[in-house]
Design an enzyme around this catalytic site. Structure first.
Site, PDB file in Angstrom:
ATOM      1  N   GLY A  13       0.841  -1.187   0.000  1.00 47.71           N
ATOM      2  CA  GLY A  13       0.000   0.000   0.000  1.00 47.71           C
ATOM      3  C   GLY A  13       0.872   1.231   0.000  1.00 47.71           C
ATOM      4  N   HIS A 233     -12.947   0.672  -5.662  1.00 44.76           N
ATOM      5  CA  HIS A 233     -12.341  -0.522  -6.241  1.00 44.76           C
ATOM      6  C   HIS A 233     -11.120  -0.081  -7.031  1.00 44.76           C
ATOM      7  CE1 HIS A 233     -12.675  -4.175  -9.169  1.00 44.76           C
ATOM      8  NE2 HIS A 233     -11.670  -4.295  -8.317  1.00 44.76           N
ATOM      9  N   ASP A 234      -9.973  -0.657  -6.738  1.00 43.24           N
ATOM     10  CA  ASP A 234      -8.735  -0.147  -7.333  1.00 43.24           C
ATOM     11  C   ASP A 234      -8.763  -0.175  -8.860  1.00 43.24           C
ATOM     12  OD1 ASP A 234      -8.531  -2.908  -7.511  1.00 43.24           O
ATOM     13  OD2 ASP A 234      -6.759  -3.068  -6.233  1.00 43.24           O
ATOM     14  N   THR A 235      -9.437  -1.164  -9.440  1.00 36.55           N
ATOM     15  CA  THR A 235      -9.526  -1.176 -10.894  1.00 36.55           C
ATOM     16  C   THR A 235     -10.348  -0.010 -11.412  1.00 36.55           C
ATOM     17  OG1 THR A 235      -9.379  -3.590 -10.858  1.00 36.55           O
ATOM     18  CG2 THR A 235     -10.076  -2.579 -12.920  1.00 36.55           C
ATOM     19  N   THR A 256      -1.121  -7.598  -9.943  1.00 37.11           N
ATOM     20  CA  THR A 256      -1.371  -8.933  -9.403  1.00 37.11           C
ATOM     21  C   THR A 256      -2.379  -9.667 -10.280  1.00 37.11           C
ATOM     22  OG1 THR A 256      -0.948  -8.141  -7.158  1.00 37.11           O
ATOM     23  CG2 THR A 256      -2.121 -10.210  -7.375  1.00 37.11           C
ATOM     24  N   GLN A 301       5.049 -13.627  -9.641  1.00 35.59           N
ATOM     25  CA  GLN A 301       5.451 -13.370  -8.250  1.00 35.59           C
ATOM     26  C   GLN A 301       5.653 -14.673  -7.497  1.00 35.59           C
ATOM     27  OE1 GLN A 301       2.288 -10.921  -6.734  1.00 35.59           O
ATOM     28  NE2 GLN A 301       2.891  -9.128  -7.915  1.00 35.59           N
ATOM     29  N   GLY A 400       1.459  -1.402 -12.359  1.00 33.97           N
ATOM     30  CA  GLY A 400       2.848  -1.846 -12.232  1.00 33.97           C
ATOM     31  C   GLY A 400       3.333  -2.660 -13.408  1.00 33.97           C
TER      32      GLY A 400
END
Length: 489
Positions: A13, A233-235, A256, A301, A400
Site C-alpha cells: 500500500g 475498487h482499485d480497478t 497482481t 510473483q 505496475g
C-alpha cells in the site's frame, strides 16, 4: 488543496499526494507499506488493523510537509469484507479472497439459483471468491450478529470517520447488485441468508464521507482531513486514471491481476458474455467496466518466490528473452493457479498432464508466464471486439505491469494493436482525479484524462509481424482440450 490517495493492493500500500502545479498533476509518494494475507489455523486473513495504522502513519507526515488541510480517498482490491457488530466492532478478521473456503462455492450456489439467472441479474462474472460465494460460506452465527457488512475500503473509511457506506464500484463486484434496479437483489440476498439491512446505504464516487475523527487517534498529530468516497475498487480508480481518448480503446490494468476491458455506457449481458465469463463492474459517472479478469503477474510473483535462486523481475525478463518462444501453452485462468502451494510445481504438473515441454529453468518458467499472458490478452481483445461490436484501435496498459517492456511488446505483436503503457500509478492517479473533480478543481473525467496525458510519460509499442498468429490458435486448441471443470473462466 492537497489531495491524498491511500492506494492499497494485495501486496503493498502507499499514500500518494497530488496537487495541480503549473498545469500538471504533481504526485509524490509519502508513505509505503507492505500487505499480504496470513495463514491462521488454515484460514487466510488480511491484517486490516495494520492497514488502518499505516494510513494514519502516512497522514501524520502531512503536517510536516506544511499542509494543515487535505482530502483523502481510499481504494483497495474488491470482494473482501468486514463483519461489524451492533457495537461497531469487527466480529472477526477479514478473510482473504485467496482462502480455500470458496473452492466449490460456485457449484453450491448454482444448486440454489441457476448461474444464468445470477448473471442476467448482475452482469458479473463467476469467480469462486466473489462476495456472494464468500457470504454463502460465512459462519451463520457471525452473520446473525452482523449489523454491517462493509467492503474493505468502506470499513477503513468507517474506522476513520464513524460513517458507514457501500461505495458502488466495489459493491458491484459482490455479484449481489441488480444491474437494472441499481440496488441489492433481494432474491440473491435471500439465497445466501443475508438481509439488505445488513449493508450500509449506497454511495457514488465523488461524494463526501466525512471528516477524519482526529479525537479517536490522540497519539498522532494529524491534519484536518475530509474523507471522500472515490471509486474505491482499485480497478475502477485505475481506469479513471487511464489516458484513453475517443471511443475505440481498451485498457489493461496490469498487476497482481490483469483486468482487460472497455469502458461502456451500458452493460453487455448476453449468452456470449456469460459463456466468456465477462463482467460488467460499475464505474464512476454511470459507466460500466466490461472486462475479463485474467490471472496476472501473481503467477510470476509466485514463481519468483519458489525459485531456488534469488532473481529480480528484471533478471527474469532477461532470462525469458533467451528462451525459445511458445514452448508451452498454459491456461493460467485455471483455478489450480489461484493459490497453489508451489506455483512452479503446479505449472510443471499442468505441462506434464497436457503432454507439453516442462519448463525447468528460471528463464523457461518466466517465458511460459509472459508468452501465455500475452496470448490470453490477445484472445480477450478478440472476444471483446466480437461482443461489443467495435474494432479496438489501441490498448492502454496501466499499473505496475506497464513497466514490463518485454510483455508490452509481446502484447502488441500478438494482438496486432498499438499499445500505450503508463502511467504506472494509474490507480492512485484515478483516486486523486475523483478528489479533484469532487473539489471542483477540474470539471470532468475527460479533463482529468487530458491532465494525465500532459503530466506523465506514455510509451508507445507498435505491433510487428515477428510472432506467428498460429500461437494463438494452438493455445485455444490446448485450452479447449484440457480445460478444467474448476476453471476460473
Amino acid at each position: 488543496m492537497l489531495h491524498i490517495a491511500a492506494d492499497i493492493g494485495a501486496s503493498s500500500g502507499r499514500l500518494v499526494t497530488g496537487i495541480i502545479k503549473d498545469g500538471k498533476l504533481d504526485i509524490q509518494e509519502i508513505h509505503r507499506f507492505s500487505n499480504g494475507f496470513t495463514d491462521k489455523n488454515g484460514i487466510y486473513f488480511w491484517d486490516i488493523d495494520h492497514l488502518l495504522t499505516e494510513i494514519l502513519q502516512g497522514l501524520s507526515r502531512v503536517l510536516s510537509m506544511g499542509y494543515e488541510d487535505c482530502t483523502v480517498g481510499i481504494d483497495t482490491w474488491a470482494v473482501d469484507y468486514a463483519l461489524v457488530g451492533k457495537d461497531g466492532k469487527r466480529l472477526q478478521e477479514v478473510v482473504s479472497y485467496r482462502d480455500h473456503r470458496t473452492d466449490n462455492s460456485i457449484e453450491k450456489l448454482a444448486k440454489i439459483i441457476p448461474k444464468e439467472t445470477i448473471y442476467n441479474k448482475t452482469g458479473i462474472q463467476f469467480l469462486p471468491f466473489n462476495t456472494i460465494c464468500q457470504l454463502l460460506e460465512e459462519n451463520e452465527n457471525l452473520l446473525n450478529k452482523t449489523d454491517n457488512i462493509l467492503m474493505v475500503p468502506d470499513y477503513l473509511g468507517y474506522r476513520l470517520t464513524g460513517k458507514a457506506v457501500t461505495e458502488i464500484t466495489n459493491a458491484s463486484t459482490m455479484q449481489l447488485m441488480n444491474v437494472k434496479a441499481k440496488t441489492f437483489d433481494l432474491e440473491l440476498l435471500e439465497a445466501i441468508s443475508v438481509k439488505k439491512e445488513q449493508f450500509a446505504s449506497l454511495a457514488e464516487p465523488g461524494t463526501i464521507l466525512g471528516p477524519l475523527r482526529k479525537d479517536w487517534f490522540p497519539e498522532l498529530n494529524l491534519p484536518n482531513c475530509t474523507i471522500i468516497n472515490i471509486a474505491s475498487h482499485d480497478t475502477a480508480s485505475a481506469i479513471i486514471g487511464t489516458p484513453g481518448k475517443g471511443e475505440n480503446w481498451a485498457y489493461l490494468s496490469s498487476g497482481t491481476w490483469s483486468l482487460l476491458g472497455m469502458e461502456l455506457d451500458s452493460p453487455v449481458i448476453n449468452e456470449e458474455s456469460y459463456k466468456g465469463n465477462y463482467t460488467n463492474e460499475w464505474g464512476a459517472f454511470g459507466t460500466y467496466r466490461f472486462l475479463k479478469n485474467i490471472m496476472g503477474l501473481w503467477i510470476l510473483q509466485e514463481v519468483q518466490r519458489n525459485l531456488p535462486e534469488n532473481l529480480s523481475f528484471e533478471q527474469l525478463v532477461v532470462e525469458a528473452k533467451h528462451v525459445q518462444p511458445f514452448m508451452q501453452f498454459i491456461h493460467f485462468d485455471d483455478q489450480r493457479f489461484l493459490n497453489p502451494e508451489n506455483m512452479i510445481a503446479e505449472i510443471q504438473a499442468y505441462c506434464r498432464e497436457t503432454n507439453q515441454a516442462i519448463p525447468k529453468t528460471a528463464g523457461e518458467l518466466a517465458a511460459a508466464v509472459f508468452y501465455n499472458l500475452a496470448i490470453m490478452y490477445a484472445v480477450a481483445i478478440e472476444e471483446l471486439e466480437a461482443m461489443v461490436g467495435e474494432k479496438i484501435e489501441q490498448l492502454h496498459i496501466v499499473g505496475g505491469g506497464s513497466q514490463n517492456e518485454f510483455l508490452n511488446q509481446l502484447t502488441a505483436d500478438l494482438s496486432g494493436k498499438i499499445v500505450y503503457s503508463g502511467p504506472v500509478e494509474a490507480t492512485a492517479i484515478g483516486n486523486l482525479l475523483m478528489q479533484l473533480i469532487s473539489s471542483n478543481e477540474i470539471d470532468s473525467l475527460e479533463a482529468g484524462r487530458l491532465l494525465v496525458s500532459d503530466s506523465f510519460e506514455i510509451k508507445e509499442y507498435q505491433p510487428s509481424a515477428s510472432y506467428e498468429r498460429e500461437a494463438i490458435q494452438r493455445f485455444k486448441e490446448i485450452v479447449s482440450k484440457n480445460k478444467s471443470n474448476a476453471s476460473l473462466t
